[in-house]
Design a protein around this motif. Structure first.
Motif, mmCIF file in Angstrom:
data_model
loop_
_atom_site.group_PDB
_atom_site.id
_atom_site.type_symbol
_atom_site.label_atom_id
_atom_site.label_comp_id
_atom_site.label_asym_id
_atom_site.label_seq_id
_atom_site.Cartn_x
_atom_site.Cartn_y
_atom_site.Cartn_z
ATOM 1 N N LEU A 65 -6.153 15.769 -7.362
ATOM 2 C CA LEU A 65 -6.473 16.858 -8.281
ATOM 3 C C LEU A 65 -7.958 16.836 -8.612
ATOM 4 C CD1 LEU A 65 -5.810 19.234 -10.079
ATOM 5 C CD2 LEU A 65 -5.075 17.613 -11.843
ATOM 6 N N ASN A 66 -8.510 15.669 -8.907
ATOM 7 C CA ASN A 66 -9.934 15.584 -9.212
ATOM 8 C C ASN A 66 -10.784 16.030 -8.026
ATOM 9 O OD1 ASN A 66 -9.856 14.675 -11.929
ATOM 10 N ND2 ASN A 66 -11.688 13.479 -11.503
ATOM 11 N N ARG A 67 -10.370 15.671 -6.827
ATOM 12 C CA ARG A 67 -11.114 16.104 -5.639
ATOM 13 C C ARG A 67 -11.054 17.621 -5.481
ATOM 14 N NH1 ARG A 67 -9.518 11.222 -1.458
ATOM 15 N NH2 ARG A 67 -10.931 9.718 -2.413
ATOM 16 N N LEU A 68 -9.896 18.212 -5.738
ATOM 17 C CA LEU A 68 -9.763 19.666 -5.680
ATOM 18 C C LEU A 68 -10.690 20.323 -6.705
ATOM 19 C CD1 LEU A 68 -8.366 22.243 -4.651
ATOM 20 C CD2 LEU A 68 -6.557 21.815 -6.340
ATOM 21 N N ILE A 69 -10.702 19.788 -7.910
ATOM 22 C CA ILE A 69 -11.600 20.302 -8.943
ATOM 23 C C ILE A 69 -13.049 20.131 -8.496
ATOM 24 C CG2 ILE A 69 -12.420 19.960 -11.310
ATOM 25 C CD1 ILE A 69 -9.473 19.129 -11.993
ATOM 26 N N GLY A 70 -13.384 18.981 -7.940
ATOM 27 C CA GLY A 70 -14.742 18.725 -7.476
ATOM 28 C C GLY A 70 -15.190 19.696 -6.394
ATOM 29 N N VAL A 71 -14.335 19.927 -5.417
ATOM 30 C CA VAL A 71 -14.670 20.874 -4.346
ATOM 31 C C VAL A 71 -14.871 22.272 -4.930
ATOM 32 C CG1 VAL A 71 -13.716 22.046 -2.306
ATOM 33 C CG2 VAL A 71 -13.595 19.555 -2.498
ATOM 34 N N THR A 72 -14.013 22.649 -5.871
ATOM 35 C CA THR A 72 -14.146 23.952 -6.527
ATOM 36 C C THR A 72 -15.471 24.043 -7.268
ATOM 37 O OG1 THR A 72 -11.741 24.102 -6.754
ATOM 38 C CG2 THR A 72 -13.062 25.527 -8.180
ATOM 39 N N GLU A 73 -15.819 23.011 -8.011
ATOM 40 C CA GLU A 73 -17.071 23.016 -8.762
ATOM 41 C C GLU A 73 -18.278 23.058 -7.834
ATOM 42 O OE1 GLU A 73 -15.600 20.844 -12.870
ATOM 43 O OE2 GLU A 73 -16.500 19.587 -11.304
ATOM 44 N N ILE A 74 -18.231 22.341 -6.750
ATOM 45 C CA ILE A 74 -19.344 22.372 -5.784
ATOM 46 C C ILE A 74 -19.483 23.775 -5.191
ATOM 47 C CG2 ILE A 74 -20.089 21.505 -3.520
ATOM 48 C CD1 ILE A 74 -18.904 18.735 -4.465
ATOM 49 N N GLY A 75 -18.368 24.402 -4.893
ATOM 50 C CA GLY A 75 -18.411 25.776 -4.396
ATOM 51 C C GLY A 75 -18.992 26.744 -5.419
ATOM 52 N N VAL A 76 -18.539 26.635 -6.665
ATOM 53 C CA VAL A 76 -19.025 27.508 -7.735
ATOM 54 C C VAL A 76 -20.526 27.304 -7.960
ATOM 55 C CG1 VAL A 76 -18.907 27.863 -10.254
ATOM 56 C CG2 VAL A 76 -16.811 27.829 -8.897
ATOM 57 N N GLY A 77 -20.962 26.054 -8.063
ATOM 58 C CA GLY A 77 -22.380 25.768 -8.267
ATOM 59 C C GLY A 77 -23.234 26.276 -7.118
ATOM 60 N N SER A 78 -22.753 26.130 -5.895
ATOM 61 C CA SER A 78 -23.495 26.606 -4.724
ATOM 62 C C SER A 78 -23.631 28.123 -4.740
ATOM 63 C CB SER A 78 -22.791 26.168 -3.438
ATOM 64 O OG SER A 78 -22.764 24.768 -3.347
ATOM 65 N N LEU A 79 -22.556 28.807 -5.099
ATOM 66 C CA LEU A 79 -22.616 30.273 -5.180
ATOM 67 C C LEU A 79 -23.601 30.735 -6.250
ATOM 68 C CD1 LEU A 79 -18.851 31.236 -4.771
ATOM 69 C CD2 LEU A 79 -20.705 31.716 -3.157
ATOM 70 N N ILE A 80 -23.591 30.105 -7.398
ATOM 71 C CA ILE A 80 -24.519 30.475 -8.469
ATOM 72 C C ILE A 80 -25.966 30.326 -7.984
ATOM 73 C CG2 ILE A 80 -25.400 29.814 -10.758
ATOM 74 C CD1 ILE A 80 -22.434 29.119 -11.456
ATOM 75 N N ALA A 81 -26.240 29.233 -7.275
ATOM 76 C CA ALA A 81 -27.602 28.967 -6.796
ATOM 77 C C ALA A 81 -28.033 29.921 -5.689
ATOM 78 C CB ALA A 81 -27.697 27.522 -6.312
#
Length: 164
Positions: A65-81
């Motif tokens: 679950l933490n890895r899924l959250i992490g991948v999601t957060e990395i995707g979100v942060g990358s899109l924002i940037a």
């Protein structure tokens, strides 16, 4: 008077850039930390007591679950940037961050450890104080979503110069 307005516009532009990339950096960094064992343990009380995450927690286990959250957060942060290259994608990332911060703010209500035991509902623990800062990040995500949407629209000057 025109110079003052130009200086204010330039300052606002710098402020939006700082806000965007600080938000993206925070989300990317926190997402990367989700793969560390200590972060899995830190998140345990949050996800196990959340109506939104408790089923996923039971099905996937805390590490996945933490890895899924992490991948999601990395995707979100990358899109924002990505705003200079893909403003629409950046807006999507900002909307993802809005959802993410609304979710983490819900942990204030669902996580017993977010409050100081025996001190009343408004007495936040260290964990609760940590969660409360997400209200500021939520505001940043709302602003970056609006700025990205304006940048994706036909231009009539700087995106931040046209308040809604």
């Amino acid at each position: 008077m025109g110079t003052r307005h130009t200086n204010a516009d330039e300052l606002a532009s710098v402020g939006f850039s700082v806000l965007r990339y600080a938000l993206a950096t925070n989300i990317l960094w926190i997402g990367a930390l989700k793969f560390k064992p200590y972060e899995v343990e830190n998140d345990e009380p949050l996800v196990s007591s959340s109506p939104l995450f408790s089923r996923l927690h039971a099905k996937l286990g805390k590490q996945r679950l933490n890895r899924l959250i992490g991948v999601t957060e990395i995707g979100v942060g990358s899109l924002i940037a990505a705003k200079p290259l893909a403003p629409r994608a950046s807006a999507i990332g900002s909307f993802g961050a809005i959802g993410m911060f609304l979710t983490t703010l819900s942990f204030l209500a669902t996580t017993p450890e977010a409050r100081q035991q025996g001190e009343g509902i408004l007495s936040l623990s260290q964990l609760g104080q940590f969660l409360l800062k997400d209200a500021v990040l939520l505001g940043a995500a709302v602003l970056t979503a609006g700025e990205s949407l304006r940048a994706a629209a036909p231009s009539k000057g700087p995106a931040w110069a046209h308040p809604t």
